[in-house]
Design an enzyme around this catalytic site. Structure first.
Site, mmCIF file in Angstrom:
data_model
loop_
_atom_site.group_PDB
_atom_site.id
_atom_site.type_symbol
_atom_site.label_atom_id
_atom_site.label_comp_id
_atom_site.label_asym_id
_atom_site.label_seq_id
_atom_site.Cartn_x
_atom_site.Cartn_y
_atom_site.Cartn_z
ATOM 1 N N GLU A 135 35.478 53.834 102.807
ATOM 2 C CA GLU A 135 34.850 54.371 103.715
ATOM 3 C C GLU A 135 33.394 54.468 103.396
ATOM 4 O O GLU A 135 32.375 54.548 104.159
ATOM 5 C CB GLU A 135 35.289 55.786 103.624
ATOM 6 N N CYS B 298 36.136 61.013 100.163
ATOM 7 C CA CYS B 298 35.527 60.466 101.400
ATOM 8 C C CYS B 298 35.391 61.387 102.700
ATOM 9 O O CYS B 298 34.861 61.275 103.433
ATOM 10 C CB CYS B 298 36.424 59.322 101.562
ATOM 11 N N ALA C 255 63.208 31.468 88.199
ATOM 12 C CA ALA C 255 63.110 30.041 88.813
ATOM 13 C C ALA C 255 64.607 29.273 88.390
ATOM 14 O O ALA C 255 65.136 29.912 87.276
ATOM 15 C CB ALA C 255 62.200 29.263 87.644
ATOM 16 N N ALA D 91 69.534 24.581 80.888
ATOM 17 C CA ALA D 91 70.405 23.635 80.864
ATOM 18 C C ALA D 91 71.818 23.895 79.649
ATOM 19 O O ALA D 91 71.653 25.002 78.822
ATOM 20 C CB ALA D 91 69.998 22.318 80.509
ATOM 21 N N LEU E 102 53.162 35.497 78.511
ATOM 22 C CA LEU E 102 53.204 36.382 79.517
ATOM 23 C C LEU E 102 51.911 36.842 80.081
ATOM 24 O O LEU E 102 51.815 37.957 80.636
ATOM 25 C CB LEU E 102 54.162 37.639 79.075
ATOM 26 N N ARG F 285 47.050 33.126 83.402
ATOM 27 C CA ARG F 285 46.216 32.032 82.790
ATOM 28 C C ARG F 285 46.004 31.011 83.826
ATOM 29 O O ARG F 285 46.548 30.951 84.842
ATOM 30 C CB ARG F 285 46.624 31.356 81.391
ATOM 31 N N GLY G 297 65.093 37.883 81.138
ATOM 32 C CA GLY G 297 65.734 36.962 81.702
ATOM 33 C C GLY G 297 66.843 37.498 82.596
ATOM 34 O O GLY G 297 66.870 38.709 83.161
ATOM 35 N N PRO G 298 67.739 36.624 82.652
ATOM 36 C CA PRO G 298 69.180 37.001 83.532
ATOM 37 C C PRO G 298 69.665 38.392 83.302
ATOM 38 O O PRO G 298 70.303 38.898 84.150
ATOM 39 C CB PRO G 298 69.960 35.792 83.356
ATOM 40 N N ALA H 139 67.332 41.168 84.326
ATOM 41 C CA ALA H 139 67.237 41.325 85.878
ATOM 42 C C ALA H 139 68.599 41.815 86.381
ATOM 43 O O ALA H 139 68.587 42.505 87.263
ATOM 44 C CB ALA H 139 67.067 39.828 86.128
HETATM 45 N N1 LIG Z 1 64.758 30.845 84.653
HETATM 46 C C1 LIG Z 1 63.901 31.841 84.770
HETATM 47 O O1 LIG Z 1 63.382 32.447 85.702
HETATM 48 C C2 LIG Z 1 64.235 32.661 83.283
HETATM 49 C C3 LIG Z 1 63.262 33.647 83.098
HETATM 50 C C4 LIG Z 1 63.363 34.332 81.905
HETATM 51 C C5 LIG Z 1 64.369 33.873 81.160
HETATM 52 N N2 LIG Z 1 65.271 32.862 81.203
HETATM 53 C C6 LIG Z 1 66.026 32.063 80.354
HETATM 54 O O2 LIG Z 1 66.952 33.299 79.989
HETATM 55 C C7 LIG Z 1 67.585 33.033 78.560
HETATM 56 C C8 LIG Z 1 67.241 34.747 77.888
HETATM 57 O O3 LIG Z 1 68.254 35.267 78.601
HETATM 58 P P1 LIG Z 1 68.687 36.721 78.216
HETATM 59 O O4 LIG Z 1 69.813 37.129 79.266
HETATM 60 O O5 LIG Z 1 69.119 36.734 76.715
HETATM 61 O O6 LIG Z 1 67.289 37.593 78.257
HETATM 62 P P2 LIG Z 1 66.861 38.752 78.429
HETATM 63 O O7 LIG Z 1 67.237 39.173 79.896
HETATM 64 O O8 LIG Z 1 65.275 38.523 78.827
HETATM 65 O O9 LIG Z 1 67.076 39.901 77.602
HETATM 66 C C9 LIG Z 1 68.267 40.692 77.500
HETATM 67 C C10 LIG Z 1 68.330 41.528 76.216
HETATM 68 O O10 LIG Z 1 67.261 42.652 76.711
HETATM 69 C C11 LIG Z 1 67.667 43.677 76.369
HETATM 70 N N3 LIG Z 1 67.546 44.765 77.071
HETATM 71 C C12 LIG Z 1 66.932 46.023 76.662
HETATM 72 N N4 LIG Z 1 67.393 46.956 77.429
HETATM 73 C C13 LIG Z 1 68.245 46.379 78.455
HETATM 74 C C14 LIG Z 1 68.880 46.888 79.395
HETATM 75 N N5 LIG Z 1 68.832 48.235 79.914
HETATM 76 N N6 LIG Z 1 69.732 46.143 80.033
HETATM 77 C C15 LIG Z 1 70.050 44.926 79.726
HETATM 78 N N7 LIG Z 1 69.042 44.327 78.758
HETATM 79 C C16 LIG Z 1 68.416 45.155 77.958
HETATM 80 C C17 LIG Z 1 68.882 43.442 75.319
HETATM 81 O O11 LIG Z 1 68.748 43.109 74.202
HETATM 82 P P3 LIG Z 1 68.650 44.324 73.159
HETATM 83 O O12 LIG Z 1 70.067 44.958 73.440
HETATM 84 O O13 LIG Z 1 68.502 44.105 71.833
HETATM 85 O O14 LIG Z 1 67.562 45.371 73.508
HETATM 86 C C18 LIG Z 1 69.538 42.223 76.065
HETATM 87 O O15 LIG Z 1 70.134 41.205 75.423
HETATM 88 C C19 LIG Z 1 66.451 32.000 78.045
HETATM 89 O O16 LIG Z 1 67.285 30.918 77.835
HETATM 90 C C20 LIG Z 1 65.372 31.858 78.679
HETATM 91 O O17 LIG Z 1 64.925 30.368 78.892
HETATM 92 C C21 LIG Z 1 64.862 31.900 82.430
#
Ligand SMILES: NC(=O)c1ccc[n+]([C@@H]2O[C@H](COP(=O)([O-])OP(=O)(O)OC[C@H]3O[C@@H](n4cnc5c(N)ncnc54)[C@H](OP(=O)(O)O)[C@@H]3O)[C@@H](O)[C@H]2O)c1
Length: 353
Positions: A56, A88, A157, A166, A207, A210, A284-285, A288
């Site tokens: 504004e 404002c 991804a 893989a 992370l 860039r 990661g998975p 998520a």
């Molecule tokens: N394709 C993609 O988009 C993508 C993206 C990212 C990663 N990745 C792949 O994912 C793989 C890693 O997977 P990941 O499942 O081990 O990793 P993650 O999801 O990044 O980490 C999991 C860890 O987060 C911690 N955590 C802390 N608080 C949590 C909560 N409330 N709930 C769940 N977890 C919690 C836990 O460890 P603590 O208990 O020690 O805290 C858990 O083991 C790698 O191979 C990477 O390349 C792929």
């Protein structure tokens, strides 16, 4: 632009507001168009960065005396408090505008009340013009202010068969450079990037936001957050480099959930307290899955590569779904091809309580 309607002016104001996306946080994006009594545009503005002039004020400065007796068309209720800049509402009163048309009311208890101040000064105030467009343009900020924790975007991804790594654990790079450039642009629009310690241990990601071609850092860097219950992030992890601020969020600091891991609602509340309005969950998975199981994801952005792996880690683990009736339903809002990959944007449908 001469003799435009209030509706057209609001459409323009929404477009202007979007120019501030990524630089205004913890403030909202706001656009403003000033019309004189004939409907001629005499001023335009948007909020460009936190601490900078509000939309504004920019529009009023352009309009000068021509604002008197005119209409201010603004995407969000004008603020009513003295923060880093003056209210404002008062500036509009002093400029002598006769009417203020607002798309969306301000949910922020600190700044709201602008409409009441304007009405008290005898200015005609209307709400709701193009409210839905303005709402979508400001969705992260509005959502975060209304409920007290950030808007969470889960980005992943995967291959066409849903794999994120893989069988031998290799995962770089599933998607194309074009898709990764797009991810860096996405990082530039949020206040924080979150990853689980599993991803940090497996991939050692930076992370940071860039330029992928020459490595230069974006001017504005999101806070990097590693969700790491017991503090396993290595001292030499790249995420600890000096490129951006980093927070290793441990259960000791944030609090633990029933499984002893970082309590996710408490984590989000703390991020909100630190000014984070939009957060990008990059995996990661497992992390998520925990966010999705708790209903804490607002938007999903999946980059799907035209590749098949047939084995290896899936993009999502343990999302609290064991039977098809419990699948997390999504509504796709956009599909865009980026290089050879598809970017699919979707919103989780609200679940019945
Ligand atoms: N394709 C993609 O988009 C993508 C993206 C990212 C990663 N990745 C792949 O994912 C793989 C890693 O997977 P990941 O499942 O081990 O990793 P993650 O999801 O990044 O980490 C999991 C860890 O987060 C911690 N955590 C802390 N608080 C949590 C909560 N409330 N709930 C769940 N977890 C919690 C836990 O460890 P603590 O208990 O020690 O805290 C858990 O083991 C790698 O191979 C990477 O390349 C792929």
């Amino acid at each position: 632009m001469a003799g435009v309607s209030v509706d057209e002016a609001m459409r323009r104001a929404v477009t202007l507001a979007a120019r501030g996306l990524g630089t205004t946080s913890p403030n909202p994006v706001v656009g403003c168009v000033l019309l004189d009594s004939d409907g001629t545009v005499v001023g335009e503005g948007f909020h460009a960065y936190a601490g900078g002039p509000h939309a504004e004020i920019v529009a009023l400065a352009q309009a000068g005396e021509r604002a008197r007796g005119g209409t201010a068309v603004v995407t969000l209720e004008p603020c009513d408090h003295i923060g880093r800049t003056g209210p404002c509402s008062l500036a509009l009163v002093q400029a002598g505008v006769a009417r203020v048309v607002i798309a969306v009311p301000d949910p922020n208890p600190v700044a709201s009340g602008g409409a009441a101040t304007l009405r008290a000064a005898g200015i005609q105030v209307e709400f709701g013009v193009r409210a839905q467009e303005a709402e979508v343009g400001n969705i992260a900020w509005l959502t975060s202010m209304r409920r007290g924790w950030p808007y969470v975007i889960w980005k992943f991804a995967a291959t066409l068969d849903g794999r994120s790594a893989a069988a031998d654990g290799t995962s770089m790079w599933i998607t194309s450079e074009a898709a990764r450039i797009d991810v860096h642009a996405l990082r530039g629009t949020v206040d924080a990037v979150l990853a689980g310690v599993g991803t940090v241990l497996a991939d050692d990601p930076r992370l940071s936001a860039r330029n992928l071609r020459d490595g230069t850092l974006a001017i504005r860097q999101p806070l990097r957050v590693v969700v790491d219950s017991s503090g396993r992030t290595p001292a030499a992890a790249r995420v600890r480099d000096g490129a951006a601020r980093t927070w290793i969020a441990t259960a000791a600091e944030v609090g633990a959930g029933p499984d002893g891991r970082v309590d996710l609602p408490a984590l989000l509340a703390e991020l909100h307290r630190r000014g984070v309005r939009a957060a990008l969950l990059e995996g990661g998975p497992r992390l998520a899955g925990a966010f999705l199981a708790a209903g804490l994801v607002d938007k999903v952005v999946g980059y799907v590569a035209p590749k098949l792996l047939g084995a290896g880690r899936t993009a999502l683990v343990d999302a609290g779904v064991t039977t098809i009736a419990d699948a997390i339903d999504l509504e796709i809002t956009d599909v865009t091809q980026i290089g050879p990959d598809l970017r699919i944007t979707a919103l989780p449908r609200k679940r019945e309580a």
